[in-house]
Structures are given as structure tokens and as C-alpha cells.
Motif scaffolding. Structure first.
Motif, PDB file in Angstrom:
ATOM      1  N   UNK A   1       0.815  -1.212   0.000  1.00  0.00           N
ATOM      2  CA  UNK A   1       0.000   0.000   0.000  1.00  0.00           C
ATOM      3  C   UNK A   1       0.851   1.266   0.000  1.00  0.00           C
ATOM      4  N   UNK A   2       2.180   1.112  -0.086  1.00  0.00           N
ATOM      5  CA  UNK A   2       3.036   2.294   0.049  1.00  0.00           C
ATOM      6  C   UNK A   2       4.285   2.275  -0.818  1.00  0.00           C
ATOM      7  N   UNK A   3       4.774   1.111  -1.197  1.00  0.00           N
ATOM      8  CA  UNK A   3       6.010   1.002  -1.963  1.00  0.00           C
ATOM      9  C   UNK A   3       5.738   0.364  -3.322  1.00  0.00           C
ATOM     10  N   UNK A   4       6.573   0.693  -4.306  1.00  0.00           N
ATOM     11  CA  UNK A   4       6.469   0.084  -5.624  1.00  0.00           C
ATOM     12  C   UNK A   4       7.818  -0.510  -6.023  1.00  0.00           C
ATOM     13  N   UNK A   5       7.809  -1.155  -7.163  1.00  0.00           N
ATOM     14  CA  UNK A   5       9.038  -1.770  -7.667  1.00  0.00           C
ATOM     15  C   UNK A   5      10.078  -0.726  -8.055  1.00  0.00           C
ATOM     16  N   UNK A   6       9.683   0.545  -8.080  1.00  0.00           N
ATOM     17  CA  UNK A   6      10.616   1.639  -8.377  1.00  0.00           C
ATOM     18  C   UNK A   6      11.090   2.341  -7.102  1.00  0.00           C
ATOM     19  N   UNK A   7      10.820   1.730  -5.945  1.00  0.00           N
ATOM     20  CA  UNK A   7      11.187   2.355  -4.669  1.00  0.00           C
ATOM     21  C   UNK A   7      12.691   2.560  -4.560  1.00  0.00           C
ATOM     22  N   UNK A   8      13.073   3.609  -3.854  1.00  0.00           N
ATOM     23  CA  UNK A   8      14.479   3.950  -3.714  1.00  0.00           C
ATOM     24  C   UNK A   8      15.270   2.967  -2.876  1.00  0.00           C
ATOM     25  N   UNK A   9      14.586   2.052  -2.190  1.00  0.00           N
ATOM     26  CA  UNK A   9      15.304   1.094  -1.342  1.00  0.00           C
ATOM     27  C   UNK A   9      15.992   0.008  -2.156  1.00  0.00           C
ATOM     28  N   UNK A  10      15.693  -0.101  -3.451  1.00  0.00           N
ATOM     29  CA  UNK A  10      16.378  -1.049  -4.321  1.00  0.00           C
ATOM     30  C   UNK A  10      16.240  -2.485  -3.866  1.00  0.00           C
ATOM     31  N   UNK A  11      17.359  -3.191  -3.818  1.00  0.00           N
ATOM     32  CA  UNK A  11      17.355  -4.618  -3.519  1.00  0.00           C
ATOM     33  C   UNK A  11      16.774  -4.937  -2.141  1.00  0.00           C
ATOM     34  N   UNK A  12      16.799  -3.960  -1.222  1.00  0.00           N
ATOM     35  CA  UNK A  12      16.213  -4.175   0.105  1.00  0.00           C
ATOM     36  C   UNK A  12      14.713  -4.407   0.016  1.00  0.00           C
ATOM     37  N   UNK A  13      14.120  -4.032  -1.107  1.00  0.00           N
ATOM     38  CA  UNK A  13      12.681  -4.193  -1.296  1.00  0.00           C
ATOM     39  C   UNK A  13      12.284  -5.527  -1.902  1.00  0.00           C
ATOM     40  N   UNK A  14      13.193  -6.473  -1.986  1.00  0.00           N
ATOM     41  CA  UNK A  14      12.830  -7.790  -2.498  1.00  0.00           C
ATOM     42  C   UNK A  14      11.929  -8.493  -1.487  1.00  0.00           C
ATOM     43  N   UNK A  15      10.775  -8.966  -1.972  1.00  0.00           N
ATOM     44  CA  UNK A  15       9.798  -9.618  -1.117  1.00  0.00           C
ATOM     45  C   UNK A  15       8.940 -10.508  -2.001  1.00  0.00           C
ATOM     46  N   UNK A  16       8.319 -11.513  -1.401  1.00  0.00           N
ATOM     47  CA  UNK A  16       7.402 -12.391  -2.135  1.00  0.00           C
ATOM     48  C   UNK A  16       6.002 -12.299  -1.537  1.00  0.00           C
ATOM     49  N   UNK A  17       4.971 -12.030  -2.369  1.00  0.00           N
ATOM     50  CA  UNK A  17       5.034 -11.609  -3.764  1.00  0.00           C
ATOM     51  C   UNK A  17       5.748 -10.265  -3.907  1.00  0.00           C
ATOM     52  N   UNK A  18       6.120  -9.903  -5.129  1.00  0.00           N
ATOM     53  CA  UNK A  18       6.941  -8.702  -5.327  1.00  0.00           C
ATOM     54  C   UNK A  18       6.188  -7.397  -5.089  1.00  0.00           C
ATOM     55  N   UNK A  19       6.947  -6.346  -4.817  1.00  0.00           N
ATOM     56  CA  UNK A  19       6.411  -4.993  -4.943  1.00  0.00           C
ATOM     57  C   UNK A  19       6.060  -4.783  -6.403  1.00  0.00           C
ATOM     58  N   UNK A  20       4.941  -4.104  -6.642  1.00  0.00           N
ATOM     59  CA  UNK A  20       4.475  -3.971  -8.027  1.00  0.00           C
ATOM     60  C   UNK A  20       4.429  -2.496  -8.438  1.00  0.00           C
ATOM     61  N   UNK A  21       3.443  -2.089  -9.207  1.00  0.00           N
ATOM     62  CA  UNK A  21       3.417  -0.738  -9.749  1.00  0.00           C
ATOM     63  C   UNK A  21       2.398   0.125  -9.016  1.00  0.00           C
ATOM     64  N   UNK A  22       2.461   1.442  -9.288  1.00  0.00           N
ATOM     65  CA  UNK A  22       1.582   2.364  -8.574  1.00  0.00           C
ATOM     66  C   UNK A  22       0.112   2.040  -8.803  1.00  0.00           C
TER      67      UNK A  22
END
Length: 453
Positions: free
Chosen positions: A272-293
Motif C-alpha cells: 500500500x506504500x512502496x512500488x518496484x521503483x522504490x528507492x530502497x532497491x534490492x532491500x525491497x525484495x519480497x514475495x510476492x513482489x512490490x508492483x506498480x503504482x
């Protein structure tokens, strides 16, 4: 009667029902009265809550205690939770023999946790199902989870050889016979993922967005259909955990028109707050993935219309070192229990003008109702006095060093959130104030096990 505690003149948030100015009286760990200003009794401790919201303490429905430090996670992660206004957490317990492992794991939590806690059983074998009814009765666990992401080769790599559609169906048949039983499912079609992954790796991709591209939203949605259809056939209530995609939500809308057993939807604060373009980069790897806005906005629409009923953190307290330097080898998941409430208030209430009572319902009352947790999740006479006082005007900048987690990073590092908890109360006992744990909360943790029936 002299109260133990009076929370005076706050904006009381009743989950799903609205706000009302008043005072809350607490005695012997229970809410004993909700008063207007003219009717307040005396109290040994009075907390001025003017211009503050008073919510039920959050119950995080989705955490992974033991994935950081097996020895101390209950201690460290409950500290982080308390700072963030979370007074209860549900965590996944998975072992080859649930009859032998559940008791000792519960005892560790009782010795260490600052907040109340309960279990979901992770199901990866038919042997576990054979003992499920006994374990459910003995330990008061009414919820299980099946991991469709561990089918086939993906499961074999983790040592799981029995995860397939047959296990899913059998889990539903078994759980349907448990009073209050519900089957949560991680929905992700791992059999199709290699089709995308191979060519993406060959193209040299190694960014956060590629994690979404190798497991696109429709692979989650396809599994959502199967889970709901099996639930319909077995008569078992199901819960789609950590939903991440707009397409999945659309499948739910279509399938619900058919009727059948209850279908519950959970999402997480990061979807509800982060996308696959988030500035955290690889730290944002999660399953299921972060997606788009577009997925973020669709999920918020699901929350607003009441289709998504619970929101958790999917908290995984690993160290940043486990992420490594490649998206393909990094561990999945990140910490989030301590930032759950500030993120939801900032993104939901302030940015999207959702009513705060809706956020309170999705993080307290609905969780307690779904998982049959007694005396929790609401503000009413007779309920446990689990409460969080929130300053709507307080801004915080998130920093992993203040989170007190075993984990040493956060995907929200440096981001500023509007509104933050300023007091956390567990069964009438204040355990955190203004971003600091009280000394006796450190030395005398009072978390209790949530036995459900």
C-alpha cells in the motif's frame, strides 16, 4: 470506584464505526467505562489525550518470528512492535512435528515477548494435517497457511516435497472441520516463473523491478482463483494473505458473486506504500513482489470498499547482509511491524482521506474476528485495555536505528510519516511513550499467548 488509568478527553476511534470524544477508564487490565467529561471517575493515573486519537492496539496478522534470530526474535521484535502501537501479533510456526515443537515455541514467547502473540501453523506435509485437529485443540490454533510458492522444484530447494494442489485441498478439508478454522494461502504460480526468469537473467537484469517482471501479478491472480474455487468445493473459509496485485482483487470480485464459504483478503503495508521503483532497491525484495503504482491504488480501493479486511506487515527481521548484492540471490522479505501504523496513517488517512476507523478495523477488530481472538480488537467495556494513543500532528522520519529490531535496515529509511503513536498500552499497562520503551517493559515483559477456540 477509583480507576487504575483514565485516558482523558481523546478522540476515541471505534473500528469501523466512527469517532467520539470521550475518556476511557481502565481497571485491572480491562476497559471498565467510556465517559463524557462530566461523568469521569477518579483515577490513580490520568493521561491527557486532548487532540489525540485513541485506537485499539494493533494486532499484526502476519509476522515471521524466528527468521532473524531464533533465540531472541520474540524479545526484539515485540519491542519494535510496542513502539509502533502494536499490542498483539500473529506469527507463523512451521516444523516437521507440530505436536512436539509448538509448546516450547510458545514458552519462549511467553518468556520474552512484550506484547501478546498467537500462532498460525505452516502446512507443508500431509503428516502435519494428521495432527492438526489435536494441535488446534491443545494449543488453540485455528488458522493454517499453505505455501503454493513451494510447489515443485521451488519447494524441493527448501526441502519441501509434498506441497501441491492435493495438499492444499486436503488442508481445506481438514481445516473446515475445525471450529473457526481458516486456511491462508500464499498465492504465486512458481511453475510459470522460470519461463520469465530465464530470459530476464539472460538480458542481464538485476534491478528491483525485475522481481515483479519474473512473477507478474496475473500469476498471483491465477492462484487466487484456484484457492477460492477449492474453498467453494470444500466448504472451507479461505484467506488470501499478502495480496499484492490489482488483477488478484478483480478475481475476488468475480468469484464472490458465486457465493460460497467466506473469502477473506489480507494485504500488507508495503503493498500500500512502496512500488518496484522504490528507492530502497534490492532491500525491497519480497514475495510476492512490490508492483506498480496502479496496483497500490487498486489495493487502497479494495481497503476503502471493505473487500480487503485485514492489513499486516509480513515482518521478517533479517539482517541487511542477507540481501547480498544481487536481486537473484538476496533473501526475500524485510521488517515492518514497527512502521505498520505510521505508514497506514500517512498513506491512508492523510494522503487518501480514508476514515481512520477503517484503518483501525483492518488492523484490530477484523483481525480479532477472523482469527477468533477473544477480548481484543475493539474499545468497549469488558475488552482488554490494549490501546494506542496517536498524535495526528506528530511527524516522524523512519530510521532503522530507532526500531529496536534484530534487523538493521528498513525499506522506509529516511521517509517522513505524518501521525505517529505516542503511547502504547497493553492490558492497562503503559509499555511505550513517545518512541521510547519504559524501563519496566524491558525488564518485565508481560506478553501473553493468544489461545483461541
Amino acid at each position: 470506584m477509583t480507576l487504575d488509568l483514565l485516558l482523558k478527553d481523546g478522540e476515541i476511534v471505534f473500528p469501523g464505526r466512527g469517532l467520539r470524544k470521550g475518556s476511557i477508564g481502565v481497571s485491572k487490565g480491562k476497559i471498565v467505562g467510556i465517559y463524557s467529561q462530566s461523568a469521569e471517575p477518579a483515577a490513580r493515573e490520568v493521561v491527557d489525550c486532548r487532540d489525540k486519537w485513541v485506537l485499539p492496539g494493533l494486532i499484526d496478522p502476519h509476522t515471521h518470528i524466528g527468521f532473524g534470530s531464533n533465540e531472541t526474535d520474540f524479545q526484539t521484535e515485540s519491542r519494535s512492535a510496542a513502539l509502533g502501537g502494536v499490542t498483539g501479533m500473529m506469527t507463523f510456526h512451521r516444523s516437521d512435528d507440530l505436536t512436539k515443537s509448538t509448546g516450547p515455541w510458545k514458552e519462549r514467547g511467553q518468556a520474552q515477548s512484550l506484547i501478546d502473540f498467537g500462532f498460525h501453523f505452516g502446512i507443508t506435509s500431509h503428516q502435519q494435517l494428521q495432527s492438526l485437529a489435536v494441535c488446534a485443540q491443545t494449543h488453540g490454533v485455528t488458522s493454517v497457511k499453505v505455501y503454493l510458492m513451494y510447489k515443485g522444484k521451488a519447494g524441493q530447494a527448501k526441502g519441501f516435497t509434498e506441497v501441491d494442489d492435493g495438499l492444499l485441498y486436503a488442508a481445506m478439508e481438514t481445516t473446515a472441520k475445525i471450529r473457526g478454522g481458516v486456511v491462508g494461502v500464499h498465492c504465486e504460480n512458481v511453475e510459470v516463473i522460470p519461463h520469465f526468469r530465464t530470459r530476464l537473467k539472460e538480458a542481464g537484469r538485476d534491478d528491483l523491478a525485475v522481481w515483479d517482471e519474473q512473477s507478474p501479478g496475473f500469476l498471483e491472480a491465477e492462484n487466487v482463483f484456484r484457492v477460492m474455487y477449492f474453498g467453494e468445493k470444500t466448504g472451507c473459509p479461505v484467506n488470501i494473505v499478502h495480496m499484492s496485485s490489482a488483477e488478484s482483487l478483480e478475481i475476488v470480485r468475480r468469484m464472490r458473486k458465486r457465493g460460497g464459504p467466506a473469502v477473506h483478503i489480507e494485504t500488507c503495508s508495503h503493498y500500500l506504500s512502496l512500488t518496484r521503483d522504490a528507492g530502497c532497491g534490492i532491500l525491497g525484495k519480497v514475495n510476492p513482489p512490490l508492483r506498480q503504482q496502479a496496483d497500490v491504488e487498486a489495493l487502497w480501493e479494495g481497503v476503502a470498499e471493505g473487500l480487503i479486511t485485514t492489513i499486516g506487515s509480513d515482518h521478517v527481521p533479517r539482517k541487511v547482509a542477507t540481501k547480498g548484492d544481487s536481486i537473484w540471490t538476496a533473501t526475500a522479505g524485510f521488517p515492518g511491524i514497527g512502521t505498520l501504523l505510521p505508514v497506514l496513517l500517512h498513506e491512508g488517512v492523510h494522503k487518501r482521506s480514508l476514515p481512520i476507523e477503517l484503518i483501525a478495523a483492518a488492523t484490530s477488530a477484523n483481525v480479532a474476528r477472523l482469527y477468533s481472538i477473544p477480548n481484543k480488537g475493539d474499545i468497549a467495556v469488558g475488552m482488554d485495555a490494549d490501546l494506542v494513543v496517536v498524535d495526528p500532528d506528530r511527524q516522524i522520519t523512519i530510521d532503522h536505528e530507532t526500531q529496536l529490531s534484530h534487523s538493521d535496515y528498513t525499506p522506509y529509511q529516511g521517509l517522513t510519516m505524518q501521525s505517529a503513536p505516542c503511547r502504547t498500552i497493553l492490558r492497562g499497562r503503559t509499555i511505550a511513550v513517545d518512541g521510547q520503551l519504559l524501563d519496566d517493559a524491558y525488564t518485565s515483559p508481560s506478553g501473553q499467548y493468544l489461545h483461541r477456540s
